[in-house]
Design a protein around this motif. Structure first.
Motif, PDB file in Angstrom:
ATOM      1  N   GLU A 189      -1.109  46.739  10.819  1.00  0.00           N
ATOM      2  CA  GLU A 189      -0.548  47.885  10.078  1.00  0.00           C
ATOM      3  C   GLU A 189      -1.170  48.911   9.248  1.00  0.00           C
ATOM      4  O   GLU A 189      -0.967  49.927   9.163  1.00  0.00           O
ATOM      5  N   LEU A 190      -1.860  48.048   8.302  1.00  0.00           N
ATOM      6  CA  LEU A 190      -2.472  48.763   7.447  1.00  0.00           C
ATOM      7  C   LEU A 190      -3.597  49.670   7.965  1.00  0.00           C
ATOM      8  O   LEU A 190      -3.921  50.864   7.520  1.00  0.00           O
ATOM      9  N   GLN A 191      -4.326  49.167   9.048  1.00  0.00           N
ATOM     10  CA  GLN A 191      -5.251  50.030   9.739  1.00  0.00           C
ATOM     11  C   GLN A 191      -4.692  51.071  10.286  1.00  0.00           C
ATOM     12  O   GLN A 191      -5.181  52.220  10.527  1.00  0.00           O
TER      13      GLN A 191
ATOM     14  N   PHE B  16      -5.350  61.653  -1.089  1.00  0.00           N
ATOM     15  CA  PHE B  16      -5.715  61.002   0.168  1.00  0.00           C
ATOM     16  C   PHE B  16      -6.722  59.804  -0.231  1.00  0.00           C
ATOM     17  O   PHE B  16      -6.703  58.873   0.140  1.00  0.00           O
ATOM     18  N   ASP B  17      -7.835  60.158  -1.303  1.00  0.00           N
ATOM     19  CA  ASP B  17      -8.837  59.399  -1.449  1.00  0.00           C
ATOM     20  C   ASP B  17      -8.225  58.161  -2.134  1.00  0.00           C
ATOM     21  O   ASP B  17      -8.734  56.845  -1.896  1.00  0.00           O
ATOM     22  N   GLU B  18      -7.287  58.277  -3.195  1.00  0.00           N
ATOM     23  CA  GLU B  18      -6.793  57.325  -3.714  1.00  0.00           C
ATOM     24  C   GLU B  18      -5.783  56.303  -2.911  1.00  0.00           C
ATOM     25  O   GLU B  18      -5.928  55.122  -2.988  1.00  0.00           O
ATOM     26  N   ARG B  19      -5.210  56.968  -2.018  1.00  0.00           N
ATOM     27  CA  ARG B  19      -4.400  56.272  -1.049  1.00  0.00           C
ATOM     28  C   ARG B  19      -5.513  55.103  -0.022  1.00  0.00           C
ATOM     29  O   ARG B  19      -5.254  53.995   0.233  1.00  0.00           O
ATOM     30  N   ILE B  20      -6.430  56.091   0.362  1.00  0.00           N
ATOM     31  CA  ILE B  20      -7.325  55.212   1.081  1.00  0.00           C
ATOM     32  C   ILE B  20      -8.149  54.027   0.326  1.00  0.00           C
ATOM     33  O   ILE B  20      -8.294  52.863   1.120  1.00  0.00           O
ATOM     34  N   ALA B  21      -8.418  54.265  -0.796  1.00  0.00           N
ATOM     35  CA  ALA B  21      -8.892  53.118  -1.471  1.00  0.00           C
ATOM     36  C   ALA B  21      -7.837  51.933  -1.915  1.00  0.00           C
ATOM     37  O   ALA B  21      -8.334  50.911  -1.639  1.00  0.00           O
ATOM     38  N   ALA B  22      -6.749  52.395  -2.085  1.00  0.00           N
ATOM     39  CA  ALA B  22      -5.573  51.557  -1.981  1.00  0.00           C
ATOM     40  C   ALA B  22      -5.504  50.505  -0.775  1.00  0.00           C
ATOM     41  O   ALA B  22      -5.282  49.378  -0.888  1.00  0.00           O
ATOM     42  N   LEU B  23      -5.529  51.296   0.330  1.00  0.00           N
ATOM     43  CA  LEU B  23      -5.563  50.608   1.356  1.00  0.00           C
ATOM     44  C   LEU B  23      -6.272  49.571   1.879  1.00  0.00           C
ATOM     45  O   LEU B  23      -6.361  48.414   2.312  1.00  0.00           O
ATOM     46  N   HIS B  24      -7.789  50.189   1.396  1.00  0.00           N
ATOM     47  CA  HIS B  24      -8.885  49.280   1.678  1.00  0.00           C
ATOM     48  C   HIS B  24      -8.856  48.053   0.612  1.00  0.00           C
ATOM     49  O   HIS B  24      -9.060  46.791   1.289  1.00  0.00           O
ATOM     50  N   GLU B  25      -8.290  48.253  -0.241  1.00  0.00           N
ATOM     51  CA  GLU B  25      -8.152  46.810  -1.196  1.00  0.00           C
ATOM     52  C   GLU B  25      -7.100  45.953  -0.546  1.00  0.00           C
ATOM     53  O   GLU B  25      -7.081  44.891  -0.824  1.00  0.00           O
ATOM     54  N   GLN B  26      -5.857  46.728   0.097  1.00  0.00           N
ATOM     55  CA  GLN B  26      -4.823  45.606   0.662  1.00  0.00           C
ATOM     56  C   GLN B  26      -5.392  45.165   1.632  1.00  0.00           C
ATOM     57  O   GLN B  26      -5.006  43.950   1.965  1.00  0.00           O
TER      58      GLN B  26
ATOM     59  N   VAL C  52      -8.565  44.135   2.024  1.00  0.00           N
ATOM     60  CA  VAL C  52      -9.438  42.994   1.657  1.00  0.00           C
ATOM     61  C   VAL C  52      -8.507  41.863   1.430  1.00  0.00           C
ATOM     62  O   VAL C  52      -8.948  40.607   1.460  1.00  0.00           O
ATOM     63  N   ALA C  53      -7.379  42.039   0.570  1.00  0.00           N
ATOM     64  CA  ALA C  53      -6.444  40.856   0.150  1.00  0.00           C
ATOM     65  C   ALA C  53      -5.829  40.400   1.250  1.00  0.00           C
ATOM     66  O   ALA C  53      -5.488  39.216   1.189  1.00  0.00           O
ATOM     67  N   SER C  54      -5.695  40.907   2.388  1.00  0.00           N
ATOM     68  CA  SER C  54      -4.864  40.559   3.731  1.00  0.00           C
ATOM     69  C   SER C  54      -5.722  40.329   4.832  1.00  0.00           C
ATOM     70  O   SER C  54      -5.502  40.344   5.952  1.00  0.00           O
ATOM     71  N   SER C  55      -7.148  39.895   4.298  1.00  0.00           N
ATOM     72  CA  SER C  55      -8.047  39.748   5.418  1.00  0.00           C
ATOM     73  C   SER C  55      -7.624  38.662   6.557  1.00  0.00           C
ATOM     74  O   SER C  55      -8.316  38.751   7.679  1.00  0.00           O
ATOM     75  N   GLU C  56      -6.887  37.648   6.316  1.00  0.00           N
ATOM     76  CA  GLU C  56      -6.440  36.645   7.055  1.00  0.00           C
ATOM     77  C   GLU C  56      -4.950  36.850   7.841  1.00  0.00           C
ATOM     78  O   GLU C  56      -4.823  36.001   8.447  1.00  0.00           O
TER      79      GLU C  56
END
Length: 638
Positions: free
Chosen positions: A608-610, A585-595, A597-601
């Motif tokens: 969908e990510l949220q 879960f922690d690894e997937r949550i970290a990956a989602l946070h990165e995505q 940040v990359a999709s901030s606009e």
């Protein structure tokens, strides 16, 4: 939630660049290790993140009111308070609130009516705040942490100023843990800790609710505590999902992939260039040649992947072969001034054995090593070496070096008949080259002195190596090179080490020493832990059986104990499985946070990510509740 971000962070010293334009993100659930060679800038980066130093360029962004605690590698901790009072100072707020509550309780007997009702409302509100601030448990928390770091009640009234350097470092770490910040930054927290304390710290940090960023050379510790790895190398920072062992695996895969891609492109470039050279001048094929030339011009060429930075090359080769019996210790007693630390110690070491000596700090491990090599006598008992045994000794205190010598002189004085070029080649294998060999020994760092001592040891060609904390001061890369050299060593080993990863790789037997003497375990460190757990389980069962008074009750009690043991084992397996789920879960949550940040606009993608993040966090919370429930169940059953 993002707690802290580094944006284009650079640190230079004049024209020298330590690192530049590095970016990173720390989430509220991060368990991050920062790895890299000595001198790569790890401690400097931690100081910048902790706001102890200022970056040459870039900025650190933090969430509002972020609580952060930083443990420096050499904690300069001084205080005139007692140990307990120093820990108590962390809870000034709670003690103030507690004082207010006692005053309110006194006032309750003096008021009535609306005044009493108003006071009761304020009392209830402050009581809830006091509870949330761990006001009801802070004294037990202090005792738990102090005991975990081997400061029992006999230490509590002792002044902080009277402690040794290592004790002060341990106490500084204890205080930081009691502060319970949202973000912990720890630079070499495992220094000065024995294995028992390391196990306690690992469990504490695994259950810590805040984010953690750690620099440590203890790979076993990193594997147990962290779920994300940042590598600082050649001035750049790269992120890998997973603990240290996973990072090693992923890095090897990445380098292999990059090498394949580079080789493939080089072949394509060579083929295109060959076609252009052969066909450009021919009328019938010139257009095709021009097309390929344009393709070459537009091609984004890959850089040749950088292999690992230059490593030391340790090697130990015995000049002669020893007899089968290498070392015998009979009924040994070790200590100082006739005060016995451990007895009786018995050891029968044979050719090709590799034995690690373990035990708590202060029990006499290094003392035993010094007695074996003849530095100090045993208080009682005998030490005998076998036939043709040539013994080499590595002293963790580095006393066998002459500060006024140059690096070159340090080796050449002991081997004056060896040609200078051979001495330089040997030093080069241990990363001393060029002007480095003219450095004064007294000016070397701890890691450089460790490599120089190992270089001296390699020149002796002994068949029995006795090593006292050989990995101290070495960075992870040098530790791994040393491990491989000792694994390949065609001789016998006896060593003391707190590095459990090192013990696991090198040792085939573990000698545990305690106040009651020695005990030999025929396996590596993990096997030793398994056997210790089994012994503890058997002891608990025997204690249960001894409490039974009736012979008729004993069979049913024995069966009940076996059933209880089986149930506890299942519970332990369930908890371990839940631990693994939480890590995923922690690894997937970290990956989602990165995505995110990359999709901030991209608001559609963010939404969908949220949704996915909310769902995973809900699942994680349910698993955490189950983990807590089972852990409490197991704890209550012990």
């Amino acid at each position: 939630m993002i707690l802290l971000q580094g944006n284009n962070i650079s640190r230079t010293f004049g024209a020298d660049v330590l690192f530049e334009k590095i970016n990173f993100t720390i989430q509220d659930n991060s368990r991050v290790s920062l790895v890299g060679r000595n001198g790569a800038g790890k401690s400097t980066l931690l100081k910048i993140i902790a706001d102890v130093e200022t970056p040459s360029a870039g900025e650190i962004s933090k969430t509002k009111n972020l609580t952060l605690s930083y443990l420096a590698q050499e904690a300069n901790f001084s205080s005139e308070r007692t140990i307990y009072d120093e820990m108590l100072s962390v809870f000034d707020l709670q003690m103030s609130q507690e004082k207010q509550l006692r005053q309110m309780e006194t006032q309750m007997g003096e008021l009535s009516g609306d005044d009493l009702a108003s006071l009761m409302t304020r009392y209830d509100s402050l009581t809830e705040t006091f509870r949330q601030n761990k006001g009801f448990t802070y004294e037990s928390d202090i005792k738990n942490v102090l005991n975990g770091f081997k400061f029992d009640a006999t230490f509590w009234s002792q002044s902080v100023a009277s402690l040794s350097g290592g004790q002060k470092t341990r106490l500084a770490l204890a205080k930081i843990l009691l502060e319970n910040p949202a973000f912990l930054i720890l630079d070499e927290p495992t220094n000065h800790l024995d294995i028992e304390t390391l196990l306690w710290l690992e469990n504490y940090l695994k259950n810590y609710r805040g984010a953690i960023l750690i620099v440590s050379h203890d790979r076993y510790f990193l594997d147990k505590v962290t779920t994300e790895t940042l590598e600082l190398s050649r001035g750049k920072l790269e992120k890998y999902a997973g603990n240290y062992s996973k990072y090693i695996e992923l890095k090897a895969e990445k380098l292999a992939t990059q090498a394949k891609q580079y080789d493939k492109q080089q072949k394509e470039i060579a083929s295109l260039e060959d076609f252009v050279n052969r066909n450009l001048a021919r009328v019938s094929t010139t257009k095709r040649a021009q097309s390929r030339r344009k393709k070459l011009e537009k091609m984004e060429r890959l850089d040749q992947p950088l292999t690992n930075e230059k490593s030391a090359h340790f090697a130990f080769s015995p000049a002669i072969e020893s007899g089968n019996v290498v070392l015998t210790v009979e009924n040994g007693a070790v200590g100082y001034d006739k005060a016995v630390l451990s007895s009786p110690i018995n050891l029968d070491e044979r050719k090709y054995d590799s034995i690690a000596i373990v035990g708590p700090n202060g029990i006499g491990k290094s003392t035993l090593i010094k007695s074996i090599v003849g530095k100090i006598p045993l208080i009682d008992g005998t030490v005998k070496l076998g036939a043709n045994v040539a013994m080499g000794y590595y002293d963790q205190e580095q006393r066998d070096l002459t500060p006024s010598n140059s690096v070159l002189e340090e080796l050449w004085q002991d081997h004056s008949l060896v040609p200078e070029v051979d001495i330089r080649n040997r030093l080069g294998a241990f990363l001393f080259s060029g002007d480095d060999v003219q450095k004064a020994v007294g000016m070397l760092s701890g890691g450089e002195k460790a490599r120089l001592l190992l270089a001296k040891l390699s020149m002796q060609n002994d068949n029995f190596l006795v090593l006292d904390e050989p990995t101290n001061h070495l960075d992870i890369d040098s530790r791994e090179v040393l491990e491989n050299a000792l694994i390949d060593f065609d001789g016998t080993l006896l060593f003391v080490s707190h590095d459990r990863y090192f013990i696991n790789r090198v040792a085939d037997k573990v000698l545990e020493i305690s106040a009651q003497g020695s005990r030999l375990y025929l396996g590596d460190y993990d096997y030793y832990l398994e056997k210790k757990a089994e012994e503890a389980e058997i002891a608990a069962l025997l204690a249960t059986e001894s409490n039974q008074n009736s012979e008729t009750e004993q069979p049913s009690s024995y069966q009940a104990s076996k059933d209880d043991q089986k149930w506890r084992r299942k519970l332990t397996r369930d908890i371990a499985a839940l631990d693994e789920k939480l890590q995923v879960f922690d690894e997937r949550i970290a990956a989602l946070h990165e995505q995110m940040v990359a999709s901030s606009e991209d608001f559609v993608s963010l939404g969908e990510l949220q949704k996915e993040l909310d769902a995973i966090e809900a699942e994680k919370e349910a698993v955490e509740e189950l983990w807590l429930e089972k852990s409490e169940e197991l704890s209550e059953s012990i």
